[in-house]
Write a protein that holds these residues in place. Sequence first.
Motif, short mmCIF file in Angstrom:
data_model
loop_
_atom_site.label_atom_id
_atom_site.label_comp_id
_atom_site.label_asym_id
_atom_site.label_seq_id
_atom_site.Cartn_x
_atom_site.Cartn_y
_atom_site.Cartn_z
N ALA A 1 -5.15 9.87 1.93
CA ALA A 1 -4.67 10.96 1.38
C ALA A 1 -5.08 12.35 2.44
N ILE A 2 -6.22 12.30 2.87
CA ILE A 2 -7.04 12.74 3.45
C ILE A 2 -6.26 12.36 5.04
N LYS A 3 -5.61 11.54 4.93
CA LYS A 3 -5.04 11.59 6.32
C LYS A 3 -3.26 11.68 6.35
N HIS A 4 -2.75 11.47 5.40
CA HIS A 4 -1.17 12.41 5.20
C HIS A 4 -1.43 13.80 4.52
N GLY A 5 -2.62 14.57 4.24
CA GLY A 5 -2.65 16.11 4.70
C GLY A 5 -2.65 16.81 5.72
N GLY A 6 -3.37 15.62 6.59
CA GLY A 6 -4.11 16.51 7.69
C GLY A 6 -5.48 17.26 7.16
N ALA A 7 -5.96 18.42 9.04
CA ALA A 7 -7.21 18.88 8.58
C ALA A 7 -7.65 19.42 6.99
N ASN A 8 -6.19 20.02 6.73
CA ASN A 8 -6.26 20.66 5.19
C ASN A 8 -5.79 19.81 3.82
N ALA A 9 -5.99 19.00 4.05
CA ALA A 9 -5.93 18.20 3.05
C ALA A 9 -6.13 18.81 1.76
N LEU A 10 -5.00 19.01 0.84
CA LEU A 10 -4.91 19.40 -1.20
C LEU A 10 -5.28 17.95 -1.31
N LEU A 11 -5.58 18.02 -2.61
CA LEU A 11 -6.11 17.18 -3.69
C LEU A 11 -5.86 17.20 -4.98
N GLU A 12 -5.69 15.94 -5.92
CA GLU A 12 -5.21 16.92 -6.90
C GLU A 12 -6.31 15.67 -7.98
N LEU A 13 -8.14 15.77 -8.37
CA LEU A 13 -8.79 15.29 -8.85
C LEU A 13 -8.82 15.08 -10.02
N ASP A 14 -8.09 14.27 -10.70
CA ASP A 14 -8.49 13.28 -12.14
C ASP A 14 -9.74 13.37 -12.28
N ILE A 15 -10.75 14.42 -12.29
CA ILE A 15 -11.99 14.05 -13.24
C ILE A 15 -12.11 14.33 -15.10
N GLU A 16 -12.16 13.07 -15.17
CA GLU A 16 -12.16 12.70 -16.00
C GLU A 16 -11.16 13.31 -17.50
N GLY A 17 -10.25 12.55 -16.86
CA GLY A 17 -8.49 13.53 -17.83
C GLY A 17 -9.05 15.26 -17.72
N LYS A 18 -9.39 15.60 -16.63
CA LYS A 18 -8.94 17.34 -16.33
C LYS A 18 -8.62 17.14 -14.79
N SER A 19 -7.64 18.80 -14.48
CA SER A 19 -7.14 18.40 -13.58
C SER A 19 -7.33 19.23 -13.00
N GLU B 1 -14.47 9.97 -10.40
CA GLU B 1 -15.96 9.76 -11.09
C GLU B 1 -16.87 10.31 -11.62
N THR B 2 -17.68 11.03 -12.73
CA THR B 2 -18.46 11.85 -12.03
C THR B 2 -19.68 11.09 -12.58
N ARG B 3 -20.53 10.93 -11.07
CA ARG B 3 -22.12 10.48 -10.92
C ARG B 3 -23.26 11.26 -10.80
N THR B 4 -24.62 10.65 -11.66
CA THR B 4 -25.82 11.46 -11.30
C THR B 4 -26.33 10.79 -10.30
#
Length: 225
Positions: A51-69, A8-11
């Motif tokens: 997700a960070i534990k699973h990915g380790g020190a350089n975890a790569l996440l796919e963020l869904d930001i308001e419908g945009k990947s 979620e975006t935050r202001t």
Amino acid sequence: MTDKIKAETRTEFGKGAARRIRREDKVPAVVYGHGNDTIHLTLPGHDTMMAIKHGGANALLELDIEGKSQLALTKQVQVDPVRRTLEHVDFVAVRRGEKVTVDVPVHVVGDAASETLVVTENSTVQVEAEATHIPEFFEVDVTGAEAGTQFHADSLDLPSGTTLLTEGETLIVNVTAAQTAEALEAELEEAEAEAGIEKDEHTPTDDEVAADGGDGEAAEGGDSE
């Protein structure tokens, strides 16, 4: 393979806003890179932690930001030292196929020969790799290694597409002879001598012990009843 996280975006910014986010079991985060404006986000706490534990020190996440990947590479993680919960996460935006420079941890496995000491001189090495194919770690197997054996950066087994940026001759793991008790004692004595500490090596005789009362109590002058 990346973990997908709905963001979620935050202001709202500042310590007060961050505390409110964490009370809701969420995590404040930012994504920067590619010349874009920094994106301030709120992420689900538990899912992001896993997700960070699973990915380790350089975890790569796919963020869904308001419908945009958006692919995001973990760059800095702040963790509460007591509760061990996420406090804040910094990500850098990446694209599929893009090359990135990262530090990858080195794990030592196996048991070296007896009477040896295994010393990790450098716990990470720097490499260039595709953002979606970053090695989680490199292994150094010291099984049966004798004293004097050294493992350098260029001996690491790098997967295809990964380039070593750390100097090849950089010492990663050093197998040395374990220090004997005699050598340790000699080193201690040398350090004490340099510090001007003198040991009292006098052993009391039986007469001296008797003069002190024999039973550990100092003799007092005068009569006693």
